[in-house]
Design an enzyme around this catalytic site. Structure first.
Site, PDB file in Angstrom:
ATOM      1  CD1 TRP A 102      -2.743  13.244  16.310  1.00  0.00           C
ATOM      2  CD2 TRP A 102      -3.546  13.828  18.160  1.00  0.00           C
ATOM      3  NE1 TRP A 102      -1.874  12.874  17.761  1.00  0.00           N
ATOM      4  CE2 TRP A 102      -2.473  12.699  18.474  1.00  0.00           C
ATOM      5  CE3 TRP A 102      -4.399  14.091  19.205  1.00  0.00           C
ATOM      6  CZ2 TRP A 102      -1.922  12.594  19.613  1.00  0.00           C
ATOM      7  CZ3 TRP A 102      -4.005  14.181  19.968  1.00  0.00           C
ATOM      8  CH2 TRP A 102      -2.686  13.639  21.158  1.00  0.00           C
ATOM      9  CG  ASP A 172      -1.507  18.592  14.277  1.00  0.00           C
ATOM     10  OD1 ASP A 172       0.015  19.005  14.248  1.00  0.00           O
ATOM     11  OD2 ASP A 172      -3.191  17.456  15.027  1.00  0.00           O
ATOM     12  CE  LYS A 196       3.501  13.817  19.494  1.00  0.00           C
ATOM     13  NZ  LYS A 196       2.207  14.000  18.659  1.00  0.00           N
TER      14      LYS A 196
HETATM   15  C1  PLP Z   1       1.648  14.330  19.152  1.00  0.00           C
HETATM   16  C2  PLP Z   1      -0.266  14.577  18.502  1.00  0.00           C
HETATM   17  C3  PLP Z   1      -0.993  15.862  19.131  1.00  0.00           C
HETATM   18  C4  PLP Z   1      -1.344  16.105  20.078  1.00  0.00           C
HETATM   19  O1  PLP Z   1      -0.651  17.241  20.404  1.00  0.00           O
HETATM   20  P1  PLP Z   1      -0.290  17.850  22.549  1.00  0.00           P
HETATM   21  O2  PLP Z   1       0.616  18.354  22.203  1.00  0.00           O
HETATM   22  O3  PLP Z   1      -0.130  16.143  23.363  1.00  0.00           O
HETATM   23  O4  PLP Z   1      -1.313  17.889  22.330  1.00  0.00           O
HETATM   24  C5  PLP Z   1      -1.969  16.371  17.828  1.00  0.00           C
HETATM   25  N1  PLP Z   1      -1.448  16.324  16.905  1.00  0.00           N
HETATM   26  C6  PLP Z   1      -1.406  15.595  15.974  1.00  0.00           C
HETATM   27  C7  PLP Z   1      -0.629  15.332  14.442  1.00  0.00           C
HETATM   28  C8  PLP Z   1       0.270  14.990  16.456  1.00  0.00           C
HETATM   29  O5  PLP Z   1       1.807  13.845  16.395  1.00  0.00           O
END
Ligand code: PLP
Length: 361
Positions: A102, A172, A196
């Site tokens: 990511w 993030d 998540k």
């Molecule tokens: C799952 C995830 C993403 C991607 O998320 P989307 O909502 O599918 O775009 C990005 N960063 C992290 C840390 C993630 O766990």
């Protein structure tokens, strides 16, 4: 009907009481005679839901008043572009740390809009650690410094934040939001896909310091401009209404049933300790991450034998422990033990692993 223990990395387990409440309110939300799915986002009753969701998020995360909370769509992946389009507009430079897929995707996307420097990476060891950061290597006039706080695929987390001085730290926090208290004032901006740890898929949370809003590049699509969403109370267009409602229910659960993020952290720590202690003492299963950077949310582990890994996943699934197969880039297994995974789920998984080890050792 028996519910399984769901260790999915995302979308993932939600608190059972939240699902029950959503079910109970499905046909008639608080006497409105409608489902939240059906109501106008411009209605008074829906405005109450989104306002309450924001108020709860602010309270639970202790978000300072000079930060805006935005409810967006497009996932954390859209933020990989929105961050540079809105923030990379001073020097046109930003720093990125590569701690997994990511973080790497975020850096690649930012490089389309400016100079996205890679200050450190842990790719050399399959992202099994968080690189040591030396502030003297950071770009002094960067518009921001980006990290992926919890690395969902690899199971690492920052226990210490980089010291970026006056350069805004952007993180993030998709897979660790609401898992423990964090000091929002240390960040310029935080973002997270909700699926998540917070809600079903479809909602992206942005928490951004007000002074960082309003300088987007001219090429920025209207829907990608934080200012537009901030000025319109996240209702420039139709927001993900039902997912915001679900996030509200989850926040009520965190606040009222768990008792806030300190308590959430204690619970998460107890769950993770159970699993890591077992892994550290097992002769068959091994964690893949260096102990000092281990995540509380995502726990990858292997047996070292692919056939045995596959046998374990198959037997675990049959026993009601689902979605334990590891990400293809790490192999083996991964147990995502987000907020809503009850402690019994981890206790029972560990008991199952012990038994598997005894039978196959
Ligand atoms: C799952 C995830 C993403 C991607 O998320 P989307 O909502 O599918 O775009 C990005 N960063 C992290 C840390 C993630 O766990």
């Amino acid at each position: 009907m028996a519910r399984v223990y769901n260790f999915s990395a995302g979308p993932s387990v939600l608190p059972e009481s939240v699902l029950a409440k959503a079910a109970a309110e499905m046909l008639d939300y608080e006497g409105s005679g409608q489902s939240v799915m059906e109501m106008s986002h411009r209605s008074k009753v829906y405005q109450g839901i989104i306002d309450e969701c924001e108020a709860l998020l602010r309270e639970v995360m202790n978000i300072p008043d000079n930060y805006k909370v935005l409810f967006l769509q497009g996932g954390a992946s859209s933020q990989f572009a929105m961050v540079p389009m809105n923030l990379m507009t001073g020097s046109g430079k930003a720093d990125y740390v590569l701690t997994g897929q990511w973080a790497t995707k975020a850096q690649k996307e930012a490089a389309r809009y400016g100079e996205a420097n890679i200050v450190a990476s842990s790719k050399d060891k399959t992202f099994s650690y968080i690189p040591k950061l030396d502030p003297s290597t950071f770009t002094k006039d960067a518009d921001y410094f980006h990290i992926c706080m919890n690395n969902t695929i690899y199971g690492t987390v920052y226990h210490e934040l980089p010291d970026t001085g006056d350069v805004p730290l952007v993180a993030d926090i998709s897979s660790c939001i609401l898992s423990e208290p964090i000091d929002v004032s240390k960040f310029g901006m935080l973002y997270a896909g909700a699926q998540k740890n917070m809600a079903p898929a479809g909602l992206t949370i942005v928490i951004i310091r007000e002074d960082l809003i309003g300088n987007a590049m001219d090429i920025t699509p209207t829907m990608f401009n934080y200012q537009i969403h901030a000025e319109n109370g996240s209702m420039f267009n139709t927001p993900p209404c039902y997912t915001i409602y679900m996030a509200k229910l989850v926040l009520e659960w965190v606040k009222n049933e768990i008792g806030g993020l300190e308590k959430m952290y204690a619970r998460n720590k107890a769950k993770a300790d159970l699993l890591y202690n077992f892994l550290d003492n097992s002769k068959m299963f091994k964690g893949t991450v260096v102990p000092e950077d281990r995540s509380l949310m995502n726990v990858p582990f292997v047996t070292g034998n692919e056939e045995l890994d596959a046998k374990f996943v198959k037997e675990a699934t049959a026993a009601g422990f689902v979605n334990l197969k590891g990400h293809r880039s790490v192999g083996g297994m991964r147990a995502s033990i987000y907020n809503a995974m009850p402690i019994e789920g981890v206790e029972k998984l560990v008991a199952f692993m012990k038994e598997f080890e005894a039978n196959n050792g």
